[in-house]
Design a protein around this motif. Structure first.
Motif, PDB file in Angstrom:
ATOM      1  N   ASP A 107       0.761  -1.295  -0.054  1.00  0.00           N
ATOM      2  CA  ASP A 107      -0.109   0.117  -0.120  1.00  0.00           C
ATOM      3  C   ASP A 107       0.909   1.272  -0.095  1.00  0.00           C
ATOM      4  N   ILE A 108       2.100   1.142   0.561  1.00  0.00           N
ATOM      5  CA  ILE A 108       3.006   2.465   0.338  1.00  0.00           C
ATOM      6  C   ILE A 108       3.997   2.292  -0.925  1.00  0.00           C
ATOM      7  N   TYR A 109       4.407   0.856  -1.344  1.00  0.00           N
ATOM      8  CA  TYR A 109       5.302   0.747  -2.261  1.00  0.00           C
ATOM      9  C   TYR A 109       4.720   1.246  -3.596  1.00  0.00           C
ATOM     10  N   MET A 110       3.453   0.628  -3.901  1.00  0.00           N
ATOM     11  CA  MET A 110       2.797   0.480  -5.256  1.00  0.00           C
ATOM     12  C   MET A 110       2.271   2.320  -5.601  1.00  0.00           C
ATOM     13  N   PRO A 111       1.936   3.110  -4.711  1.00  0.00           N
ATOM     14  CA  PRO A 111       1.703   4.576  -4.960  1.00  0.00           C
ATOM     15  C   PRO A 111       3.134   5.261  -5.339  1.00  0.00           C
ATOM     16  N   GLU A 112       4.290   4.937  -4.633  1.00  0.00           N
ATOM     17  CA  GLU A 112       5.650   5.431  -4.943  1.00  0.00           C
ATOM     18  C   GLU A 112       5.791   4.989  -6.383  1.00  0.00           C
ATOM     19  N   VAL A 113       5.651   3.857  -6.773  1.00  0.00           N
ATOM     20  CA  VAL A 113       5.761   3.292  -8.182  1.00  0.00           C
ATOM     21  C   VAL A 113       5.021   4.156  -9.103  1.00  0.00           C
ATOM     22  N   LYS A 114       3.779   4.169  -9.141  1.00  0.00           N
ATOM     23  CA  LYS A 114       2.831   5.034  -9.881  1.00  0.00           C
ATOM     24  C   LYS A 114       3.271   6.560  -9.826  1.00  0.00           C
ATOM     25  N   LYS A 115       3.867   7.174  -8.732  1.00  0.00           N
ATOM     26  CA  LYS A 115       4.398   8.548  -8.941  1.00  0.00           C
ATOM     27  C   LYS A 115       5.434   8.642  -9.909  1.00  0.00           C
ATOM     28  N   VAL A 116       6.455   7.810  -9.764  1.00  0.00           N
ATOM     29  CA  VAL A 116       7.628   7.478 -10.518  1.00  0.00           C
ATOM     30  C   VAL A 116       6.986   7.738 -12.010  1.00  0.00           C
ATOM     31  N   LEU A 117       6.301   6.486 -12.383  1.00  0.00           N
ATOM     32  CA  LEU A 117       6.009   6.287 -13.782  1.00  0.00           C
ATOM     33  C   LEU A 117       5.169   7.343 -14.102  1.00  0.00           C
ATOM     34  N   GLU A 118       4.483   8.000 -13.468  1.00  0.00           N
ATOM     35  CA  GLU A 118       3.607   9.024 -14.236  1.00  0.00           C
ATOM     36  C   GLU A 118       4.639  10.362 -14.324  1.00  0.00           C
ATOM     37  N   LEU A 119       5.673  10.588 -13.540  1.00  0.00           N
ATOM     38  CA  LEU A 119       6.526  11.623 -13.810  1.00  0.00           C
ATOM     39  C   LEU A 119       7.250  11.364 -15.054  1.00  0.00           C
ATOM     40  N   PHE A 120       7.804  10.176 -15.264  1.00  0.00           N
ATOM     41  CA  PHE A 120       8.296   9.624 -16.559  1.00  0.00           C
ATOM     42  C   PHE A 120       7.373   9.791 -17.981  1.00  0.00           C
ATOM     43  N   SER A 121       6.078   9.649 -17.554  1.00  0.00           N
ATOM     44  CA  SER A 121       5.116   9.772 -18.568  1.00  0.00           C
ATOM     45  C   SER A 121       5.070  11.095 -18.870  1.00  0.00           C
ATOM     46  N   GLU A 122       5.214  12.063 -18.190  1.00  0.00           N
ATOM     47  CA  GLU A 122       5.171  13.575 -18.443  1.00  0.00           C
ATOM     48  C   GLU A 122       6.106  13.920 -19.635  1.00  0.00           C
ATOM     49  N   LEU A 123       7.505  13.244 -19.646  1.00  0.00           N
ATOM     50  CA  LEU A 123       8.584  13.620 -20.516  1.00  0.00           C
ATOM     51  C   LEU A 123       8.137  13.019 -21.857  1.00  0.00           C
ATOM     52  N   GLY A 124       7.300  12.225 -22.299  1.00  0.00           N
ATOM     53  CA  GLY A 124       6.706  11.769 -23.415  1.00  0.00           C
ATOM     54  C   GLY A 124       7.748  10.985 -24.254  1.00  0.00           C
ATOM     55  N   HIS A 125       8.780  10.355 -23.621  1.00  0.00           N
ATOM     56  CA  HIS A 125       9.489   9.511 -24.242  1.00  0.00           C
ATOM     57  C   HIS A 125       9.655   8.152 -24.377  1.00  0.00           C
ATOM     58  N   ILE A 126       8.736   7.423 -23.336  1.00  0.00           N
ATOM     59  CA  ILE A 126       8.520   6.166 -23.199  1.00  0.00           C
ATOM     60  C   ILE A 126       7.314   5.875 -24.422  1.00  0.00           C
TER      61      ILE A 126
END
Length: 248
Positions: A107-126
């Motif tokens: 419950d703590i680990y997965m929200p942190e993963v989501k936060k990182v992946l959403e930041l990476f998504s902002e870059l538009g390169h994946i």
């Protein structure tokens, strides 16, 4: 009892690795710098000591001998960013998440993963994510697994024996489950010692996802976690689970 506990104490989790392989529209060496910038400027991730150097390859995950038998190498520390919850390793076209010294709960680990992946998504390169692997490695110091593993494990997972080291791959419609069990590994630095380590290592993989939809990716990861937990608890006796103060 067929219920899967939400929490046990102690959980004995040494590593909780989430590995994501992706395809990008720019070279990895450039993308690494962009990942670094967004993690350090828009979130609270830091480097331990040395800034990332794209000229030096990252060490692969390997099972490496140590004083306690077998541990998981997490690569060169200069490539790892971390905060107070998890650490992230960035290597060519792969993102690897892991817990720190202790596992914080899903419950703590997965929200942190989501936060990182959403930041990476902002870059538009994946462009897309190609595969996932969720791998939990549990260490049992000076515990003989024959004392805590179900006696019918040999039938359930088609093992012949549980007295040494075994590997089994199970297939489902969506995932592959890879079970590695190592019992009573000797102390490599002191073979005459009575100290030993036993390991249960379970990985759930899907190498055919091909998606750029983060919500679909999150669902796949969450389902992999549920499957990993069910598989892990199927290996253990109910008496041992009851001794771990399970919360359902």
């Amino acid at each position: 009892m067929n219920r899967t506990p939400k929490k046990i104490t102690p959980d004995r989790i040494k590593d909780s690795i989430l590995l994501l392989n992706y395809t990008s529209n720019i070279p990895y060496q450039i993308l690494l710098g962009k990942f670094y910038d967004i993690l350090t400027k828009k979130s609270n991730y830091i480097l331990p000591l040395t800034p990332p150097n794209p000229q030096n390859p990252v060490i692969e995950f390997t099972e490496q001998p140590s004083g306690n038998g077998v541990t998981l190498g997490f690569g060169s520390e200069e490539w790892v960013l971390f905060n107070n919850v998890i650490k992230i390793q960035l290597r060519p076209y792969t993102i690897i998440f892991n817990c720190l010294d202790s596992y914080p709960s899903w419950d703590i680990y997965m929200p942190e993963v989501k936060k990182v992946l959403e930041l990476f998504s902002e870059l538009g390169h994946i462009i897309r994510y190609n595969s996932i692997q969720l791998r939990y490695i549990s260490h049992f110091q000076n515990i003989d697994l024959t004392d805590i593993v179900r006696v019918d494990l040999t039938n359930h997972f088609d093992f012949q024996d549980i007295s040494s080291n075994y590997r089994k791959v199970l297939h489902s419609e969506v995932y592959n489950i890879i079970i590695n069990i190592a019992n009573k590994l000797s102390n490599a630095q002191n073979p005459n010692s009575n100290e030993f380590l036993s390991v249960i290592d379970i990985a759930v993989t899907n190498d055919k996802i091909r998606t750029n939809n983060l919500y679909f990716l999150y669902e796949l990861i969450d389902n992999a976690h549920t499957l990993e937990k069910k598989t892990y608890f199927k290996t253990l006796t109910q008496a041992y689970i009851d001794s771990l103060n399970p919360i359902y």
